[in-house]
Scaffold this active site. Structure first.
Site, PDB file in Angstrom:
ATOM      1  N   HIS A  48       0.851  -1.152  -0.123  1.00 48.21           N
ATOM      2  CA  HIS A  48      -0.115  -0.013   0.082  1.00 48.21           C
ATOM      3  C   HIS A  48       0.922   1.403   0.281  1.00 48.21           C
ATOM      4  O   HIS A  48       2.210   1.214   0.278  1.00 48.21           O
ATOM      5  CB  HIS A  48      -0.876  -0.026   1.286  1.00 48.21           C
ATOM      6  CG  HIS A  48      -2.115  -1.043   1.323  1.00 48.21           C
ATOM      7  ND1 HIS A  48      -2.993  -1.179   2.114  1.00 48.21           N
ATOM      8  CD2 HIS A  48      -2.472  -1.864   0.243  1.00 48.21           C
ATOM      9  CE1 HIS A  48      -3.848  -2.047   1.863  1.00 48.21           C
ATOM     10  NE2 HIS A  48      -3.549  -2.740   0.690  1.00 48.21           N
ATOM     11  N   GLU A  50       1.330   3.596   2.157  1.00 45.21           N
ATOM     12  CA  GLU A  50       1.844   4.210   3.195  1.00 45.21           C
ATOM     13  C   GLU A  50       3.376   3.333   3.223  1.00 45.21           C
ATOM     14  O   GLU A  50       4.444   4.082   3.773  1.00 45.21           O
ATOM     15  CB  GLU A  50       1.139   3.952   4.504  1.00 45.21           C
ATOM     16  CG  GLU A  50      -0.286   4.829   4.713  1.00 45.21           C
ATOM     17  CD  GLU A  50      -1.229   3.945   3.905  1.00 45.21           C
ATOM     18  OE1 GLU A  50      -0.959   3.402   3.134  1.00 45.21           O
ATOM     19  OE2 GLU A  50      -2.407   4.158   4.218  1.00 45.21           O
ATOM     20  N   ALA A 152     -20.590  12.187 -27.277  1.00 45.19           N
ATOM     21  CA  ALA A 152     -20.124  13.061 -28.525  1.00 45.19           C
ATOM     22  C   ALA A 152     -21.106  13.367 -29.458  1.00 45.19           C
ATOM     23  O   ALA A 152     -21.696  12.248 -29.924  1.00 45.19           O
ATOM     24  CB  ALA A 152     -18.678  12.444 -29.139  1.00 45.19           C
ATOM     25  N   ARG A 205      -4.744   5.471 -26.467  1.00 44.45           N
ATOM     26  CA  ARG A 205      -3.579   5.221 -27.561  1.00 44.45           C
ATOM     27  C   ARG A 205      -2.937   6.627 -27.460  1.00 44.45           C
ATOM     28  O   ARG A 205      -2.589   7.226 -28.158  1.00 44.45           O
ATOM     29  CB  ARG A 205      -4.236   5.215 -28.848  1.00 44.45           C
ATOM     30  CG  ARG A 205      -4.719   3.785 -28.834  1.00 44.45           C
ATOM     31  CD  ARG A 205      -5.191   3.526 -30.529  1.00 44.45           C
ATOM     32  NE  ARG A 205      -6.094   4.238 -30.841  1.00 44.45           N
ATOM     33  CZ  ARG A 205      -7.317   3.940 -30.701  1.00 44.45           C
ATOM     34  NH1 ARG A 205      -7.942   3.247 -29.914  1.00 44.45           N
ATOM     35  NH2 ARG A 205      -8.383   4.596 -31.454  1.00 44.45           N
ATOM     36  N   GLU A 293     -19.115   4.436 -23.049  1.00 46.69           N
ATOM     37  CA  GLU A 293     -19.075   5.557 -24.312  1.00 46.69           C
ATOM     38  C   GLU A 293     -20.035   5.223 -25.299  1.00 46.69           C
ATOM     39  O   GLU A 293     -19.987   5.251 -26.442  1.00 46.69           O
ATOM     40  CB  GLU A 293     -17.670   5.118 -24.885  1.00 46.69           C
ATOM     41  CG  GLU A 293     -16.715   5.995 -24.310  1.00 46.69           C
ATOM     42  CD  GLU A 293     -15.372   6.158 -25.056  1.00 46.69           C
ATOM     43  OE1 GLU A 293     -15.547   6.511 -26.486  1.00 46.69           O
ATOM     44  OE2 GLU A 293     -14.140   5.873 -24.474  1.00 46.69           O
ATOM     45  N   GLY A 295     -23.640   3.032 -27.398  1.00 49.00           N
ATOM     46  CA  GLY A 295     -24.118   4.065 -28.157  1.00 49.00           C
ATOM     47  C   GLY A 295     -25.284   4.715 -27.370  1.00 49.00           C
ATOM     48  O   GLY A 295     -25.650   4.652 -26.264  1.00 49.00           O
ATOM     49  N   ARG A 297     -28.518   3.640 -27.116  1.00 47.57           N
ATOM     50  CA  ARG A 297     -29.381   2.866 -26.170  1.00 47.57           C
ATOM     51  C   ARG A 297     -28.848   2.914 -24.852  1.00 47.57           C
ATOM     52  O   ARG A 297     -29.362   3.023 -24.011  1.00 47.57           O
ATOM     53  CB  ARG A 297     -29.716   1.547 -26.877  1.00 47.57           C
ATOM     54  CG  ARG A 297     -30.854   1.793 -27.917  1.00 47.57           C
ATOM     55  CD  ARG A 297     -30.771   0.299 -28.730  1.00 47.57           C
ATOM     56  NE  ARG A 297     -31.721   0.346 -29.846  1.00 47.57           N
ATOM     57  CZ  ARG A 297     -33.065   0.446 -30.021  1.00 47.57           C
ATOM     58  NH1 ARG A 297     -33.716   0.384 -28.795  1.00 47.57           N
ATOM     59  NH2 ARG A 297     -33.794   0.690 -30.981  1.00 47.57           N
ATOM     60  N   ILE A 298     -27.596   2.284 -24.996  1.00 48.40           N
ATOM     61  CA  ILE A 298     -26.959   2.245 -23.530  1.00 48.40           C
ATOM     62  C   ILE A 298     -26.862   3.306 -22.989  1.00 48.40           C
ATOM     63  O   ILE A 298     -27.012   3.319 -21.519  1.00 48.40           O
ATOM     64  CB  ILE A 298     -25.463   1.769 -24.014  1.00 48.40           C
ATOM     65  CG1 ILE A 298     -25.446   0.127 -24.349  1.00 48.40           C
ATOM     66  CG2 ILE A 298     -24.423   1.918 -22.648  1.00 48.40           C
ATOM     67  CD1 ILE A 298     -25.498  -0.704 -23.244  1.00 48.40           C
ATOM     68  N   ALA A 300     -28.760   6.146 -22.898  1.00 53.05           N
ATOM     69  CA  ALA A 300     -29.962   6.429 -22.498  1.00 53.05           C
ATOM     70  C   ALA A 300     -30.578   5.507 -21.382  1.00 53.05           C
ATOM     71  O   ALA A 300     -31.159   5.892 -20.495  1.00 53.05           O
ATOM     72  CB  ALA A 300     -31.161   6.433 -23.533  1.00 53.05           C
TER      73      ALA A 300
HETATM   74  C1  AOF Z   1      -4.140   1.722   2.791  1.00 52.16           C
HETATM   75  N1  AOF Z   1      -3.411   2.266   1.737  1.00 52.16           N
HETATM   76  O1  AOF Z   1      -2.592   2.562  -0.314  1.00 52.16           O
HETATM   77  C2  AOF Z   1      -4.771   1.257   0.160  1.00 52.16           C
HETATM   78  C3  AOF Z   1      -5.687   1.092   1.196  1.00 52.16           C
HETATM   79  O2  AOF Z   1      -6.347  -6.662  -0.422  1.00 52.16           O
HETATM   80  P1  AOF Z   1      -5.471  -5.490   0.505  1.00 52.16           P
HETATM   81  O3  AOF Z   1      -4.651  -5.787   1.582  1.00 52.16           O
HETATM   82  O4  AOF Z   1      -4.473  -4.789  -0.508  1.00 52.16           O
HETATM   83  O5  AOF Z   1      -6.315  -4.402   1.205  1.00 52.16           O
HETATM   84  C4  AOF Z   1      -7.056  -3.786   0.157  1.00 52.16           C
HETATM   85  C5  AOF Z   1      -7.936  -2.842   1.155  1.00 52.16           C
HETATM   86  O6  AOF Z   1      -6.986  -2.045   1.831  1.00 52.16           O
HETATM   87  C6  AOF Z   1      -8.941  -1.790   0.317  1.00 52.16           C
HETATM   88  O7  AOF Z   1     -10.342  -2.440   0.220  1.00 52.16           O
HETATM   89  C7  AOF Z   1      -8.951  -0.466   1.181  1.00 52.16           C
HETATM   90  O8  AOF Z   1      -9.808  -0.647   2.266  1.00 52.16           O
HETATM   91  C8  AOF Z   1      -7.633  -0.392   1.836  1.00 52.16           C
HETATM   92  N2  AOF Z   1      -6.929   0.365   0.761  1.00 52.16           N
HETATM   93  N3  AOF Z   1      -5.261   1.063   2.377  1.00 52.16           N
HETATM   94  O9  AOF Z   1      -4.026   1.719   3.932  1.00 52.16           O
HETATM   95  C9  AOF Z   1      -3.598   2.072   0.513  1.00 52.16           C
HETATM   96  N4  AOF Z   1      -4.774   1.019  -1.214  1.00 52.16           N
HETATM   97 ZN    ZN Z   2      -2.831  -0.270   3.983  1.00 49.58          ZN
END
Ligand code: AOF
Ligand code: ZN
Length: 363
Positions: A48, A50, A152, A205, A293, A295, A297-298, A300
């Site tokens: 993650h 942190e 568009a 792209r 995106e 057309g 129908r989707i 609407a």
């Molecule tokens: C954080 N920092 O950068 C993110 C978080 O499956 P895992 O262990 O990777 O956990 C996913 C969950 O962690 C996600 O559903 C959300 O609650 C949290 N995401 N938390 O501290 C992060 N991406």
């Molecule tokens: Zn985390």
């Protein structure tokens, strides 16, 4: 926090089903604040934000502050709790953009930090964070992704001419903007009518962003997408998910599956597949942000079902006139643009084209 938010925004479309988080570790030096670590959420299952930021900061994290766009997690998921990593690193202060809507976290990360004596502030740039994490939040709490509808149309409100193939409606700059939008979405969806008429690629792209192409989703009730279509031919490079009804031809399904398409069968009615059914099938498979995106129908059907969160209408500098196909099937585009359910968040020009960007009030 504004810098962290910008950094987090770059990961949108890239880390689903996880939220794209950014963390900055900042030390107060005698000359002022110094950035000693920055991190973003890695691909699913990996570190993650942190932890990435702490790894960069090393010993310098001790006594420092951490600015993080979303509450640090408190659970053992695929990675150990980030709150614990911050505590162990000796961080003194944590500033959080918004709480994690994931019921497994939802305030527990903050509590863990506070119980360890860390000074925590919650809700900095919270309105912007709510927009940033709208897709993640909707999937966590409502089992559907955030939905962005892009239309568009010509100046007279058409998207094509009956019997003619793809008509170029928007200019070069608009096309680039659309490809930029695509890069920030987990998946992009069209109906089979558009797939058959236009044979599109639906990839991003832009130079350097090819690997940022979203999953390509085709709603195709009878599983009739041709094996020779560009979508099927490129599905080994960028995934194609085909959503069909339960009455679709089993041979068609088998052939598509054999070609590498991920075929998803869902209940369908006489009139088609309900947008809510489509969204729940996508959320189940991890999609947090969906771009629709077309057309007509989707588009609407999503508007009628009240399942559009953001709407961008690009008006190209052309007139189509007679035999024009209206941008929305059975709905008036001008009425939608005046709909009080939406508020205008941006308007301007993409070169010769003009655009209006609306957001559902409360989203
Ligand atoms: C954080 N920092 O950068 C993110 C978080 O499956 P895992 O262990 O990777 O956990 C996913 C969950 O962690 C996600 O559903 C959300 O609650 C949290 N995401 N938390 O501290 C992060 N991406
Ligand atoms: Zn985390």
């Amino acid at each position: 926090m504004a810098a962290a938010e910008r950094l987090a925004r770059r990961g949108l479309g890239h880390v689903w089903p996880n939220p794209s988080v950014a963390a900055l570790i900042v030390r107060e030096d005698k000359d002022g604040p110094v950035l000693v670590g920055r991190g973003v959420t890695s691909r699913p299952g990996m570190a993650h934000a942190e932890v990435n930021a702490l790894n960069q900061a090393g010993d310098k994290a001790r006594g420092a502050a951490c600015y993080v766009t979303l509450e640090p997690c408190s659970h053992y998921g695929r990675t150990p709790p980030c709150a614990l990593a911050l505590i162990n690193a000796g961080v003194k202060r944590v500033i959080v953009g918004m709480l994690d809507p994931n019921p497994r976290v939802a305030g527990r990360g903050v509590k863990m930090l506070e119980d360890a004596g860390i000074d925590v502030t919650v809700g900095v740039r919270e309105a912007a964070m709510k927009v940033l994490y709208h897709g993640f939040t909707m999937r966590q709490l409502r089992q559907r992704p955030h939905v962005f509808l892009k239309l568009a149309a010509s100046r007279d409100g058409y998207i094509g001419k009956a019997g003619e193939g793809q008509i170029r409606i928007s200019g070069e700059l608009s096309m680039r903007k659309v490809h930029g939008f695509r890069a920030a979405y987990d998946a992009i969806l069209i109906g089979s009518g558009t797939a058959l008429a236009d044979d599109p690629q639906l990839t991003c792209r832009l130079p350097g962003l090819a690997e940022r192409s979203p999953v390509r989703v085709v709603v195709d009730r009878f599983a009739r997408l041709p094996l020779g279509s560009k979508l099927v031919r490129t599905c080994a490079d960028v995934p194609v998910w085909l959503i069909c009804g339960n009455a679709a031809d089993p041979d068609g399904i088998d052939a598509l599956a054999e070609a590498g398409v991920n075929v998803i069968r869902v209940p369908a009615s006489e009139t088609g597949i309900e947008p809510s059914v489509i969204l729940s099938a996508l959320a189940t498979r991890g999609i947090t942000r969906l771009m629709v995106e077309g057309g007509a129908r989707i588009a609407a059907s999503f508007l009628t079902a009240d399942l559009v969160d953001d709407l961008c209408v690009v008006t190209g500098d052309i007139l189509i006139g007679e035999d024009g196909i209206p941008a929305l099937h059975g709905l008036d585009l001008a009425d939608v643009l005046r709909d009080p359910r939406f508020k205008r968040v941006d308007t301007g020009k993409f070169g010769p084209d003009s655009f209006i960007y609306l957001r559902r009030c409360g989203a």
